[in-house]
Design a protein around this motif. Structure first.
Motif, short mmCIF file in Angstrom:
data_model
loop_
_atom_site.label_atom_id
_atom_site.label_comp_id
_atom_site.label_asym_id
_atom_site.label_seq_id
_atom_site.Cartn_x
_atom_site.Cartn_y
_atom_site.Cartn_z
N CYS A 73 0.85 -1.19 0.00
CA CYS A 73 0.00 0.00 0.00
C CYS A 73 0.88 1.24 0.00
O CYS A 73 1.83 1.33 0.79
CB CYS A 73 -0.92 0.01 1.22
N ALA A 74 0.59 2.19 -0.89
CA ALA A 74 1.34 3.44 -0.98
C ALA A 74 0.36 4.59 -1.14
O ALA A 74 -0.54 4.54 -2.00
CB ALA A 74 2.32 3.40 -2.16
N ASP A 75 0.50 5.59 -0.29
CA ASP A 75 -0.39 6.75 -0.32
C ASP A 75 -1.86 6.35 -0.21
O ASP A 75 -2.73 6.96 -0.84
CB ASP A 75 -0.17 7.57 -1.60
N GLY A 76 -2.12 5.29 0.55
CA GLY A 76 -3.49 4.85 0.74
C GLY A 76 -4.05 4.05 -0.41
O GLY A 76 -5.23 3.68 -0.40
N ARG A 77 -3.22 3.74 -1.43
CA ARG A 77 -3.69 2.96 -2.58
C ARG A 77 -3.14 1.54 -2.49
O ARG A 77 -1.92 1.34 -2.58
CB ARG A 77 -3.26 3.62 -3.90
N PRO A 78 -4.01 0.54 -2.32
CA PRO A 78 -3.54 -0.84 -2.17
C PRO A 78 -3.12 -1.46 -3.50
O PRO A 78 -3.71 -1.18 -4.54
CB PRO A 78 -4.75 -1.56 -1.59
N ASP A 79 -2.12 -2.30 -3.45
CA ASP A 79 -1.68 -3.11 -4.59
C ASP A 79 -2.20 -4.52 -4.34
O ASP A 79 -1.62 -5.28 -3.55
CB ASP A 79 -0.15 -3.08 -4.69
N LEU A 80 -3.28 -4.90 -4.97
CA LEU A 80 -3.95 -6.16 -4.68
C LEU A 80 -3.07 -7.37 -4.97
O LEU A 80 -3.10 -8.36 -4.24
CB LEU A 80 -5.26 -6.26 -5.46
N GLU A 81 -2.27 -7.30 -6.03
CA GLU A 81 -1.40 -8.42 -6.36
C GLU A 81 -0.29 -8.56 -5.32
O GLU A 81 0.08 -9.68 -4.92
CB GLU A 81 -0.79 -8.22 -7.75
N ALA A 82 0.24 -7.44 -4.84
CA ALA A 82 1.26 -7.49 -3.79
C ALA A 82 0.67 -8.04 -2.49
O ALA A 82 1.33 -8.81 -1.79
CB ALA A 82 1.85 -6.09 -3.56
N TYR A 83 -0.56 -7.64 -2.19
CA TYR A 83 -1.23 -8.19 -1.01
C TYR A 83 -1.37 -9.71 -1.13
O TYR A 83 -1.15 -10.45 -0.17
CB TYR A 83 -2.61 -7.56 -0.83
N ARG A 84 -1.76 -10.19 -2.31
CA ARG A 84 -1.94 -11.63 -2.51
C ARG A 84 -0.64 -12.37 -2.27
O ARG A 84 -0.63 -13.42 -1.61
CB ARG A 84 -2.45 -11.89 -3.93
N ARG A 85 0.47 -11.84 -2.76
CA ARG A 85 1.76 -12.50 -2.55
C ARG A 85 2.17 -12.45 -1.08
O ARG A 85 2.67 -13.44 -0.53
CB ARG A 85 2.84 -11.83 -3.42
N ALA A 86 1.96 -11.32 -0.43
CA ALA A 86 2.38 -11.16 0.96
C ALA A 86 1.60 -12.08 1.90
O ALA A 86 2.17 -12.62 2.86
CB ALA A 86 2.22 -9.71 1.39
N ARG A 87 0.32 -12.27 1.63
CA ARG A 87 -0.52 -13.04 2.56
C ARG A 87 -0.08 -14.50 2.69
O ARG A 87 -0.43 -15.16 3.65
CB ARG A 87 -1.99 -12.97 2.12
N ARG A 88 0.68 -14.99 1.73
CA ARG A 88 1.18 -16.36 1.84
C ARG A 88 2.16 -16.52 2.99
O ARG A 88 2.39 -17.63 3.47
CB ARG A 88 1.85 -16.78 0.53
N SER A 89 2.71 -15.40 3.47
CA SER A 89 3.69 -15.46 4.56
C SER A 89 3.18 -14.79 5.83
O SER A 89 3.96 -14.54 6.74
CB SER A 89 4.99 -14.76 4.11
N LEU A 90 1.88 -14.49 5.87
CA LEU A 90 1.30 -13.80 7.02
C LEU A 90 0.26 -14.67 7.69
O LEU A 90 -0.52 -15.36 7.02
CB LEU A 90 0.64 -12.48 6.58
N GLY A 91 0.24 -14.66 9.01
CA GLY A 91 -0.75 -15.44 9.75
C GLY A 91 -1.40 -14.60 10.83
O GLY A 91 -0.79 -13.67 11.37
N LEU A 92 -2.66 -14.93 11.16
CA LEU A 92 -3.39 -14.20 12.20
C LEU A 92 -4.24 -15.16 13.01
O LEU A 92 -4.91 -16.04 12.46
CB LEU A 92 -4.30 -13.14 11.56
N VAL A 93 -4.21 -14.99 14.32
CA VAL A 93 -5.12 -15.69 15.22
C VAL A 93 -6.08 -14.66 15.76
O VAL A 93 -5.68 -13.74 16.49
CB VAL A 93 -4.36 -16.38 16.37
N PHE A 94 -7.35 -14.77 15.39
CA PHE A 94 -8.36 -13.80 15.81
C PHE A 94 -8.66 -13.91 17.30
O PHE A 94 -8.42 -14.94 17.93
CB PHE A 94 -9.67 -14.01 15.04
N GLN A 95 -9.25 -12.84 17.83
CA GLN A 95 -9.66 -12.83 19.23
C GLN A 95 -10.78 -13.85 19.47
O GLN A 95 -10.80 -14.55 20.47
CB GLN A 95 -10.14 -11.44 19.62
#
Length: 590
Positions: A73-95
């Motif tokens: 994300c740059a200047d509030g504009r998301p890069d959807l393809e970059a998000y898709r690649r990044a999410r493969r290495s990101l994990g979240l445990v919800f409350q």
């Protein structure tokens, strides 16, 4: 070779929810590889929003975000393809684990993430087995998650996140529904993950959980208010209180005793045993170290709730409760404690007449729940506050939400108004009656939901983990309300994982593996005779009592049975010196 970039970089991030609610305001943050960062803050401070931005679930309205080497994300504009690649290495445990569990079989849920990564079947199976073992759910691999307790569901969600082996793992209040042993196990897992190179961001309301972090960040109204090592942040006690937080127990204790500042219980014990005295003991005594802080209530003598040899099992599962017998006296407060899956919530459902025991019987206010008429009568005298009661809020205003129940009883408008006024006054929300319940803080939403139940004027109030997910200020607020209800003669029954909350009750009921293992006053239940069994059951004893027993073991005079911090400080100040101080040793009973 140039150093690897930080896996998390946020620069001047701003995020605004619908209705112009600013959740994050000019947040800049960088987290290094393998760093363990703990995020604290009052309810509504922006912690969960920050967690969602870091794991790629939310894109900000302004600023820049770089995750695992991807400029998403740059200047509030998301890069959807970059998000898709990044999410493969990101994990979240919800409350709330119900927001994360997607299948009807535990092992399938844990396998869901690795399957979406396209891993080989053998690798997926190995990861599922490894993570189920790590969270002690080997025996539940084929179980239906919807039939598990809240704490067990949370462990399923944690296993699913770990199975993806993310480079960055975000925990959003992972221990809010877990018992003492469960929270300790998750903290050990975090320690091992950090050593193995995983970057960790841990959102929590338990101050003690932040002690082992590399860095602590405190949010306030979407902005970074404090930042530093745990010792640096927790040394700023006055600022923490202003932010709705508190220092860990050991830090508060060391300050009150005039000892060097420490966040370690073991450090407090070592210092006292080294000194053999309390610094400025006379000053401590005059500053208020009473030996008997806890009020002594005249307990009721009439059983309001009777459970006689009750057993219950859910369809296709082992027994959730087995041959449980107990009494709850009218006008008393009772805490039900037990490890995750011990049968606590099941017992509450039986008391409310939502389930009927397979054998034995339950009588509430003279009504036997085995009959349909009896269950209907029970529901008229019992108020049931479920986990996350704020999720039942729905009306335009606080006043309309609280009035919903009484109006459904077809009471006169005058009586509805009287009950609403009384309930709002009791929980301290009279001045917010015209506000939308969704604009309230987390603690206030919890109190609004409670007011709706109190407006039904129950004789018995049953609460399932009422302080879960609340910040220290919210927990204190709720405890004050419950104390006022107790003074008015309402019978209180609450499930809790907090031994400190249990110690404040008139009576404690301890469950382990579906059976009753102890019942009595807090001093009886937390007595030396029960301590080993409680520790083995994943419960432990109140922190103050744990410190007192360790001091006695290392040479201090008998300090009695201090169940609260005030009682412990009073006992230590009264003794003044330890005739036989010893060094070494570690605290037990955690």
């Amino acid at each position: 070779m140039s150093p690897r970039p930080a896996p998390i970089r946020l620069s001047h991030v701003r995020l605004v929810y619908e209705g112009d609610v600013v959740a994050l305001d000019d947040v800049s943050l960088e987290v290094a590889r393998a760093e363990r960062v703990c995020v604290l803050g009052a309810n509504g401070s922006g912690k969960s929003t920050l967690a969602s931005v870091i794991c790629g679930l939310l894109a900000p309205d302004g600023g820049e975000v770089e995750l695992v080497g991807e400029r998403v994300c740059a200047d509030g504009r998301p890069d959807l393809e970059a998000y898709r690649r990044a999410r493969r290495s990101l994990g979240l445990v919800f409350q709330n684990p119900d927001d994360q569990i997607v299948t009807s079989v535990v092992e399938d849920d844990v396998a869901f993430g690795p399957e979406n990564l396209g891993l080989p079947r053998e690798e997926i199976a190995a990861r599922v087995a490894r993570e189920l073992h790590r969270v002690a759910l080997d025996d539940y691999a084929k179980a239906d998650p919807s039939r598990l307790s809240g704490g067990q569901k949370q462990r399923v969600a944690i296993a699913g996140a770990l199975a993806m082996e993310p480079a960055v793992l975000v925990f959003d209040e992972p221990g809010s529904l877990l018992d003492v042993r469960g929270r300790a196990a998750i903290l050990r897992v975090m320690g091992r993950l950090a050593k193995a190179g995983t970057t960790l961001v841990h959102v929590t309301h338990f101050m003690e959980e932040a002690v082992d972090a590399d860095r602590v960040i405190v949010l306030d109204h979407g902005r970074v208010a404090l930042e530093g090592t745990p010792d640096e942040v927790f040394a700023r006690g006055a600022e923490l209180i202003e932010l709705g937080l508190e220092a860990p127990f050991a830090a508060r204790l060391s300050q009150r005793l005039g000892l060097p500042w420490t966040c370690s219980e073991q450090g407090v014990v070592d210092e006292l045993c080294t000194l053999g005295t309390v610094p400025n003991v006379q000053k401590s005594l005059t500053d208020g170290c009473p030996q008997h802080i806890k009020d002594v209530h005249e307990l009721g003598t009439v059983p309001n709730v009777q459970v006689e040899h009750a057993s219950f099992s859910y369809s296709g599962r082992s027994q959730a409760l087995e041959d449980v017998s107990l009494e709850i006296l009218e006008g008393t407060s009772t805490a039900i404690v037990g490890q995750t899956g011990s049968g606590k919530s099941t017992l509450l459902r039986l008391l409310c007449g939502l389930e009927v025991p397979d054998s034995g019987r339950i009588v509430v206010a003279g009504n036997d729940t085995s009959t349909r008429r009896g269950r209907k009568a029970v529901r008229r005298v019992i108020g049931y506050v479920m986990q996350h009661p704020e999720r039942q809020l729905f009306a335009e205003t606080v006043e309309k939400d609280v009035a919903f129940g009484p109006r459904n009883l077809h009471l006169s408008e005058g009586e509805v108004t009287r009950r609403v006024d009384a309930a709002l006054e009791l929980v301290g929300l009279s001045e917010r009656r015209d506000a939308s319940p969704f604009t309230l803080s987390g603690g206030q939403r919890r109190l609004c939901a409670l007011a709706g139940i109190l407006a039904m004027e129950p004789e018995v109030l049953i609460l399932d983990e009422p302080t879960a997910g609340l910040d220290p200020r919210g927990r204190a607020m709720l405890r004050r309300v419950l104390a006022r209800l107790r003074e008015r003669g309402i019978t209180l029954v609450q499930v809790t994982h907090s031994m400190e909350d249990a110690a404040r009750s008139d009576r404690v009921i301890a469950l382990d593996q579906s059976r009753l293992v102890a019942a009595g006053t807090p001093r009886e239940v937390f007595s030396p005779a029960n301590e080993r069994r409680l520790v083995q059951s994943g419960l432990g004893i109140p922190r103050s009592l744990r410190v007192a027993r360790e001091l006695e073991r290392r040479g201090w005079p008998a300090l009695g049975e201090p169940l609260t911090t005030d009682e412990l400080v009073g006992a230590i100040c009264a003794k003044g010196t330890a005739p036989f101080p010893q060094s070494g040793g570690e605290l037990s009973g955690a």
